[in-house]
Scaffold this motif. Structure first.
Motif, mmCIF file in Angstrom:
data_model
loop_
_atom_site.group_PDB
_atom_site.id
_atom_site.type_symbol
_atom_site.label_atom_id
_atom_site.label_comp_id
_atom_site.label_asym_id
_atom_site.label_seq_id
_atom_site.Cartn_x
_atom_site.Cartn_y
_atom_site.Cartn_z
ATOM 1 N N TYR A 133 0.854 -1.206 0.000
ATOM 2 C CA TYR A 133 0.000 0.000 0.000
ATOM 3 C C TYR A 133 0.884 1.249 0.000
ATOM 4 O O TYR A 133 0.670 2.180 -0.795
ATOM 5 C CB TYR A 133 -0.909 -0.040 1.230
ATOM 6 N N MET A 134 1.892 1.240 0.864
ATOM 7 C CA MET A 134 2.763 2.425 0.959
ATOM 8 C C MET A 134 3.569 2.624 -0.329
ATOM 9 O O MET A 134 3.709 3.745 -0.814
ATOM 10 C CB MET A 134 3.705 2.289 2.165
ATOM 11 N N LEU A 137 1.354 3.990 -3.033
ATOM 12 C CA LEU A 137 1.133 5.437 -2.868
ATOM 13 C C LEU A 137 2.333 6.216 -3.394
ATOM 14 O O LEU A 137 2.182 7.227 -4.089
ATOM 15 C CB LEU A 137 0.923 5.773 -1.382
ATOM 16 N N ALA A 138 3.523 5.700 -3.067
ATOM 17 C CA ALA A 138 4.744 6.378 -3.523
ATOM 18 C C ALA A 138 4.845 6.354 -5.043
ATOM 19 O O ALA A 138 5.460 7.243 -5.649
ATOM 20 C CB ALA A 138 5.965 5.708 -2.898
ATOM 21 N N PRO A 143 -5.151 6.638 -2.925
ATOM 22 C CA PRO A 143 -5.251 5.754 -1.752
ATOM 23 C C PRO A 143 -6.181 4.554 -1.963
ATOM 24 O O PRO A 143 -5.860 3.440 -1.534
ATOM 25 C CB PRO A 143 -5.794 6.678 -0.661
ATOM 26 N N LYS B 189 -5.172 11.582 1.650
ATOM 27 C CA LYS B 189 -4.202 12.208 0.745
ATOM 28 C C LYS B 189 -3.536 13.413 1.407
ATOM 29 O O LYS B 189 -2.353 13.675 1.232
ATOM 30 C CB LYS B 189 -4.900 12.654 -0.550
ATOM 31 N N ASP B 192 -1.980 11.729 5.255
ATOM 32 C CA ASP B 192 -1.219 10.474 5.322
ATOM 33 C C ASP B 192 -0.796 10.079 3.907
ATOM 34 O O ASP B 192 -1.114 8.996 3.429
ATOM 35 C CB ASP B 192 -2.113 9.390 5.958
ATOM 36 N N SER B 193 -0.070 10.977 3.272
ATOM 37 C CA SER B 193 0.255 10.755 1.861
ATOM 38 C C SER B 193 1.187 9.567 1.654
ATOM 39 O O SER B 193 1.216 8.982 0.578
ATOM 40 C CB SER B 193 0.882 12.017 1.264
ATOM 41 N N ASN B 194 1.959 9.196 2.692
ATOM 42 C CA ASN B 194 2.862 8.047 2.506
ATOM 43 C C ASN B 194 2.271 6.732 3.029
ATOM 44 O O ASN B 194 2.872 5.674 2.876
ATOM 45 C CB ASN B 194 4.218 8.311 3.161
#
Lengths: 386, 305
Positions: A133-134, A137-138, A143, B189, B192-194
């Motif tokens: 998930y992380m 996002l990167a 999300p 977003k 907690d963007s990471n």
């Protein structure tokens, strides 16, 4: 007479315009090769044939080129087509809970009940989901998309399909194919990581044989399991509810016919429909995108993280356990679910280092805990991101 | 069937029926009301009339048929919503709009009362029994000017506010709050963007869920083992608990039971390594069956008479 031949010529030309040969694109050919590869892996290598055969053949079905502007109602994305009707079980998310019903009716939770601390390994392996998930996002995914991609690390096809159909329907084909592909490749992905993270001494560690579990305990398990997990994460209800319901059918001892239907004809029917429609949903025009490539890369990473976190968790957990209660870290990989393949890997690797050390029953504990853990994780993602 | 069973069945039926009731009209709310309509929304006759918007707060379709709308506290059944109109079915999180023009002959959605802006206007929605109040609101006198509405801040919930002023739009048959993005996702977003926050939260819940299960089954397991020990003590004639613990009574592993079961199975089913059956390619005699008989499948030859 000339008009007649002109008519014949025009008909032939129209017919040619409808054929697959006239409408084929390189994308179709690539996907057909992928489908053939799946079928080859299933037959020649016996990698999850029950899944790869329907998915592989589904890929062939979904990638037969046709004139999409003719309104023939044959494609899976054309409303009202037969494939589209069958695909609604995937898009509206009712195939996966029925699969879970069957899984519940065929799963013996005794190993978990006799040694409940193994449940925590099933929880630890879910790090794969959130690691992916992380990273997703990167890599620039939204999300909700990242959550749907991360669930590949739960190594549970129905859960992946269920969650992605809710959070990111446009990525579902790639996520489902990725999840099932890596589940089939568990024998290739997991052993090197397990070897890397364990010492020879740890691999030959023997575990205490599981105690006998009474019928009462087996009946209590699905009821208490449902109440505790679903009160905590109600959004996991469709999957967990059906899983525990199926298990109660099996363990109650008085609904044998229902249990047999759930774990036999019902799950077989749904597996066929699910596999073939998920495969067919990989229509080249929708599937061959750069996002799909990224999803495949993230899927592999999530499996690696999940396996590693399961094994490392056991090693840390052992520091707090008495010597005769310690757990062989080779069963840590089984926390990723992928029932029963990952447990079989623990067994095979354990036997490789000690031919008399049978780890299968011990590994089944975290394995089924992983199913519960990934359904809980899916419920959390659904609750947070939908 | 004895009285006790009947009682249990009746209780279950009542519980089931009350559950059904909870899923029905009770999820409807009066959502927005406009008292004086000068140049606002027109009805299907092209007339500007006062209107009442009802919102379905649930995620299931709810039918308004048979419910009652009223503007009198002591007359809850003043306007019965007709039963034969399919349009009374409100889809999940959607609206129905009623015209308060006092002309019910114009259709289902035209009620038989009107509003007076100079007095308090009471509006209530009653369930089909005419007694259960679903929702009510009183709009104080002279609160609204022409083309202003009295609306809930959030659809179906919360306080009321005046709309049509200060940049707040009157929204007949439309959500009071326009949803153009997923707030949850926007929050993630932004804060907690990471994904670390989500990962920590979600993993904590996963661990908590399985830890609670672990504790529950540790307790269940201990109780089961204690019962097994008591049974084993009874069978072996041991009375002292310490002696039973020393002998490990009730702690027999599943493998031992599996071995015993296997041995019993082999004995009872006469399973052995060397089978007595003989493999042969000789033809097996087939028994007669009418299904394979030609006589039964042939048509009878017609008789000339």
């Amino acid at each position: 007479m000339g008009d007649f031949f002109n008519l014949i010529g025009e008909n032939m030309q129209t017919f040619w315009g409808y054929t697959g040969f006239a409408n084929a694109t390189p994308g179709h050919l690539i996907m057909i090769v992928v489908g053939l590869l799946f079928i080859y892996l299933a037959i020649a290598k016996e990698f999850e044939p029950m899944l790869l055969i329907p998915i592989g053949f589904g890929i062939l079905i979904g990638n037969i080129p046709f004139n999409m502007e003719a309104g023939l109602k044959v494609g899976i994305y054309e409303e009202g087509s037969v494939l589209n009707i069958l695909y609604q079980g995937v898009t509206s998310g009712w195939y996966p809970p029925l699969i879970f019903l069957g899984i519940g009716a065929m799963t013996d939770f005794s190993a978990l009940i006799s040694n409940p601390k193994l449940m925590l390994i099933g929880a630890a392996a879910q790090f794969g989901i959130f690691g992916a998930y992380m990273i997703a996002l990167a890599m620039g995914f939204e999300p909700n998309q990242a959550g749907a991609i991360g669930i590949i690390g739960g190594a549970d096809g129905p859960t992946a399909i269920f969650l992605s159909s809710k959070l990111a329907p446009n990525l579902m084909g790639a996520i489902a194919v990725s999840a099932y592909s890596y589940m089939a490749l568990v024998p290739v992905i997991q052993p090197p990581i397990m070897r890397l993270l364990t010492t020879k001494k740890e691999r030959v560690m023997r575990m205490r044989p599981p105690r006998a579990v009474s019928h009462t305990e087996k009946v209590i398990f699905p009821i208490v399991g449902l109440l505790l997990t679903c009160f905590l994460v109600p959004s996991g209800l469709p999957l967990l509810g059906m899983l525990f319901f199926g298990n109660l059918l099996k363990e109650s001892g008085v609904t044998r016919r229902l249990a047999e239907t759930a774990r036999g004809p019902l799950i077989d029917t749904i597996t066929i429909l699910l596999g073939v429609t998920v495969g067919a949903s990989t229509q080249a025009s929708e599937f061959l995108t750069f996002n799909s490539v990224k999803i495949f890369a993230l899927g592999a990473l999530s499996f690696v993280i999940a396996t590693a976190s399961g094994v490392i968790f056991v090693k840390i957990f052992n520091l707090f356990l008495k010597k005769d209660n310690r757990i062989n870290p080779l069963i840590g990989n089984a926390g990723v679910s992928a029932v029963p393949d990952s447990a079989r890997i623990s067994q095979i690797l354990g036997l490789e280092y000690d031919p008399t050390n049978y780890l299968l029953m011990h590994a089944m504990g975290p394995n089924v805990a992983g199913v519960i853990g990934s359904a809980v994780a899916a419920g959390i993602l659904l609750g947070f991101l939908m | 069937m004895n009285t006790r069973k009947l009682g249990v069945l009746f209780t279950l039926l009542v519980a089931f029926a009350s559950g059904m009731f909870a899923q029905s009209a009770t999820s409807l709310k009066i959502n927005e009301v406009l008292i004086t309509n000068q140049s606002n929304y027109q009805d299907d006759y092209g007339v500007h009339s006062a209107w009442i918007e009802i919102f379905n707060t649930s995620y299931a379709s709810v039918d308004l048929k048979g419910c009652f709308l009223t503007n009198e506290r002591n007359n809850p059944t003043k306007y019965p919503i007709p039963k034969a109109d399919v349009l009374t079915l409100i889809k999940p999180r959607q609206h129905a709009l009623f015209w308060a023009d006092g002309m019910p002959e114009r259709g289902t959605f035209h009620v038989n009362f009107t509003f007076d802006p100079t007095v308090d206007n009471y509006i209530a929605l009653y369930d089909s029994n005419g007694k259960t109040l679903i929702d009510e609101v009183t709009i104080p006198a002279n609160t609204l000017q022409a083309d202003q509405s009295y609306a809930r801040v959030t659809d179906g919930h919360g306080d009321w506010e005046v709309r049509g002023v200060n940049g707040k739009f009157v929204t007949p048959s439309t959500n009071n709050v326009t949803i153009d993005k997923n707030e949850k996702i926007e929050r993630f977003k932004e804060h907690d963007s990471n994904g670390v926050g989500m990962s920590i939260t979600a993993m904590s819940v996963v661990f908590l869920g399985l830890f609670v299960l672990f504790i529950a089954f540790k307790l269940v397991g201990n109780a089961a083992m204690s019962m097994m020990r008591r049974k084993a003590m009874k069978a072996s004639g041991v009375t002292s608990l310490s002696e039973a613990k020393d002998k490990g009574l009730g702690k027999t592993s599943g493998e031992v039971y599996a071995a015993i079961s296997m041995a019993l199975h082999e004995m009872q089913n006469d399973v052995h390594d060397v089978e007595e059956t003989v493999l042969t390619i000789s033809k097996v005699k087939r028994t007669y069956s009418p299904w394979s008989s030609k006589i039964y499948t042939l048509r009878e030859t017609p008789h000339r008479k």
